[in-house]
Scaffold this active site. Structure first.
Site, PDB file in Angstrom:
ATOM      1  N   CYS A  26       0.940  -1.194   0.030  1.00  0.00           N
ATOM      2  CA  CYS A  26       0.025  -0.191  -0.279  1.00  0.00           C
ATOM      3  C   CYS A  26       0.587   1.342  -0.167  1.00  0.00           C
ATOM      4  O   CYS A  26       2.371   0.936  -0.426  1.00  0.00           O
ATOM      5  CB  CYS A  26      -0.584  -0.186   1.626  1.00  0.00           C
ATOM      6  SG  CYS A  26      -0.044   0.029   2.766  1.00  0.00           S
ATOM      7  N   HIS A 550      21.078  -7.014  34.581  1.00  0.00           N
ATOM      8  CA  HIS A 550      20.074  -5.469  34.569  1.00  0.00           C
ATOM      9  C   HIS A 550      18.919  -6.345  35.451  1.00  0.00           C
ATOM     10  O   HIS A 550      17.890  -6.628  34.841  1.00  0.00           O
ATOM     11  CB  HIS A 550      19.590  -5.198  33.375  1.00  0.00           C
ATOM     12  CG  HIS A 550      19.611  -3.821  33.210  1.00  0.00           C
ATOM     13  ND1 HIS A 550      18.073  -3.705  33.405  1.00  0.00           N
ATOM     14  CD2 HIS A 550      20.075  -2.584  32.774  1.00  0.00           C
ATOM     15  CE1 HIS A 550      17.539  -2.290  32.711  1.00  0.00           C
ATOM     16  NE2 HIS A 550      18.758  -2.075  32.989  1.00  0.00           N
TER      17      HIS A 550
END
Length: 628
Positions: A26, A550
């Site tokens: 598109c 972390h």
């Protein structure tokens, strides 16, 4: 990397040519029908040059390249052997996907999207006429008549447009549909607006008890008539011999459907439409701008779900009834905030690819298409997306408080200014856009995004500084086994909801969903970096592995709230020593994920870095083996 090289990598990441059923495009996206979604390497595709984002929706894998670029990429993948199909073919295949509600909303979109350009044009004509009036210009009578033709025609014949488009979508003859639709607004019928005004014009009573008026400005009755009419025409065509089909099928369809439309469907669904309109206006008129706050807050979520075309029906109804569209300003606030959040990510990141992705995606949002910003940037990092919803809600509330209402629909943000020039609301519109932008940008810049690669960079920088200042060059790497720094359930690194970790860009390792709020040393090591916020630790083991622990995703934004570091940079620790503590409840209260990553940041120095744990892990359990 040139377009052909990118195309080759796209095909490989899609699972090869054999996994692709068809490809189309598109204005902004390459739309690919695949046989097995599981074979798509989504991380590879999302990190390719020129890719602005990718997502699976409506049965298609959609890769956002942006205007212009997508045409070139389509040509390249087709040249490399991908099978093609038209967008209509792909829509037909995609229409089989999703639940009944999603399919119904997609159908609304297919019907109303082709009508939007004429509504946009009509709104712009209204804006120009209003601007001339505001400037004090007195138009000659014939010019005034001409401007009324420009601004009123689309709404007078709106049922004809709706029935035509509905016939087209549901497989009927569009020419039959438009004639049927125009019958509903025939001059021979009392004008609906004239009847509603309470003047001399009254409804006609057919058979002495059925009140009938024209359906000028009606949307829902025309849609239902179009659905029933298209299906009825197809049913008639199946039983009528081909030799007389041209004469009989249109005759029977128009006869039966005009009767049903005027005497049954029209009156019944006109009442339903009025109730929908009353409910919509009630929500929009909630005090203190609450209606705009709610709609502005959820609009982009609805875009993600793919069912946002429901707004087309409501906007067209409002325009037909009042020639004013409050939805437009509220939706503009949501889209502006989405684009502003993307700008904030682009400004803050040090990742050059993300910068080149963020700014064009933001521009697209300001021109009215937010999917590149949503799927290419904000939703990938989560917090920018959700913070933009907050900004959009506040901007939408402001739009309602200011009473903003555009003269059309289908254009927003920068192009949308044209809908407010002639109605005296341009200054208020620009104020609302500015507030939405500032909030979306500020919230994201301050709380919504941290360049996680900076963490690895700081660890590496610290290591190099130590080597230069102390001469402590690490010994030859050794094979070793790391024990878990977190008690909990093992999660594959690829399943972590953060692209920097899940892609392996920072190194290989594992993740753990904590059941206890304690961080332990995974080996005998030296603490190379201890973040003041307590959410991350860098370690250098005695055998040479460089490990990053972390705690949580985006938890740096908590500024240490709920975290406590027990070690400092330069400390020597033994396997099992406590590095720090954290409170998972506070992480959850902040709307964040406490999944903890354990990464060997110098993975490239080893022949293999392999997770060795699954399921639950207790203190002291082996989780990663590194081998030279």
């Amino acid at each position: 990397m040139n377009n052909q090289e990118i195309a080759k990598k796209v095909i490989d990441a899609l699972g090869g040519r054999e996994n692709v059923s068809s490809v189309a495009h598109c204005a902004t996206r390459l739309r690919v029908m695949v046989k097995d979604e599981g074979k798509i390497n989504k991380e590879v595709i999302e990190n390719l040059d020129k890719v602005q984002g990718a997502f699976f929706n409506s049965g298609q894998y959609q890769i956002i390249f942006g205007t212009g670029t997508v045409n070139k990429m389509y040509d390249e993948v087709v040249a490399l052997g991908l099978p093609t199909s038209s967008k209509d073919d792909m829509k037909a295949e995609a229409a089989k996907q999703g639940n009944w509600f999603q399919r119904a909303i997609r159908t609304f979109g297919d019907v109303f999207v082709p009508i939007i350009p004429v509504i946009v044009a009509t709104g712009l004509f209204m804006g120009v006429r209003g601007l001339l009036t505001a400037l004090g210009m007195t138009l000659p009578a014939d010019v005034t008549t001409y401007t009324q033709i420009l601004t009123d025609t689309a709404f007078i014949i709106l049922p004809g447009l709706v029935v035509w488009s509905t016939f087209r979508v549901f497989g009927g003859n569009p020419a039959v549909g438009i004639v049927l639709g125009m019958m509903l607004v025939s001059d021979s019928l009392p004008n609906a607006w004239a009847v509603a005004s309470g003047g001399e014009v009254t409804a006609m009573n057919f058979f002495g008890f059925i009140p009938v008026v024209g359906l000028q400005g009606s949307v829902l009755p025309a849609f239902i008539i179009g659905v029933v009419g298209a299906k009825f025409e197809k049913a008639v065509r199946k039983v009528v011999p081909d030799v007389i089909d041209l004469l009989v099928t249109p005759f029977v369809t128009l006869l039966v459907m005009s009767i049903l439309g005027l005497f049954v469907i029209g009156p019944v669904f006109h009442v339903v439409e009025n109730y929908i309109l009353i409910a919509t206006k009630a929500i929009l008129s909630l005090p203190f701008g609450l209606g705009g706050f709610l709609i502005g807050g959820v609009h982009q979520l609805i875009v993600v779900s793919g069912v946002h075309h429901i707004f087309n029906l409501l906007e067209v109804q409002l325009l037909a009834a009042d020639h004013a569209n409050p939805f437009n300003a509220i939706i503009t606030a949501a889209m502006t905030a989405q684009g502003a959040a993307t700008v904030a990510v682009g400004v803050k990141t040090k990742n050059p690819k993300l910068k080149t992705l963020a700014f064009p995606a933001a521009l697209s949002a300001f021109l009215g298409i937010t999917e590149p910003a949503i799927f290419g940037v904000n939703l990938r990092f989560r917090k920018p997306f959700f913070l933009s919803l907050i900004a959009g809600a506040i901007g939408g509330g402001l739009a309602s408080i200011l009473g903003l209402a555009g003269t059309g629909n289908g254009i927003t943000v920068i192009p949308g200014t044209m809908l407010y020039i002639g109605n005296g609301q341009l200054a208020q519109y620009l104020l609302m856009v500015a507030v939405s932008f500032v909030l979306g940008f500020a919230l994201t810049y301050m709380f919504g995004y941290e360049d996680e690669k900076e963490v690895a960079t700081e660890v590496e920088t610290e290591r190099l500084v130590q080597e230069e200042t102390t001469g402590n060059i690490p010994a030859t790497l050794q094979n070793e086994t790391l024990v878990t720094p977190i008690v909990g359930d093992v999660v594959a690194l690829a399943d972590v909801n953060d692209p920097v970790f899940s892609s392996g860009a920072m190194g290989q390792g594992i993740a753990v969903k904590p059941s206890q709020g304690v961080v332990y040393a995974p080996a005998d090591a030296e603490v190379s970096i201890a973040f003041p916020t307590g959410h991350a630790f860098g370690l250098k083991t005695t055998d040479g592995a460089e490990v990053l622990i972390h705690v949580g995703i985006d938890t740096v934004s908590m500024n240490g709230e709920g975290f406590e570091a027990k070690v400092a940079q330069g400390d020597k620790v033994k396997a099992g020593d406590v590095l720090g503590t954290f409170d998972s409840n506070k992480i959850a209260a902040a709307g964040l994920d406490d999944t903890t990553m354990v990464i060997v940041t110098n993975t490239a120095d080893y022949a293999s870095v392999a997770p060795v744990a699954t399921g639950s892990v207790a203190k002291g359990d082996a989780v990663i083996e590194v081998k030279i």
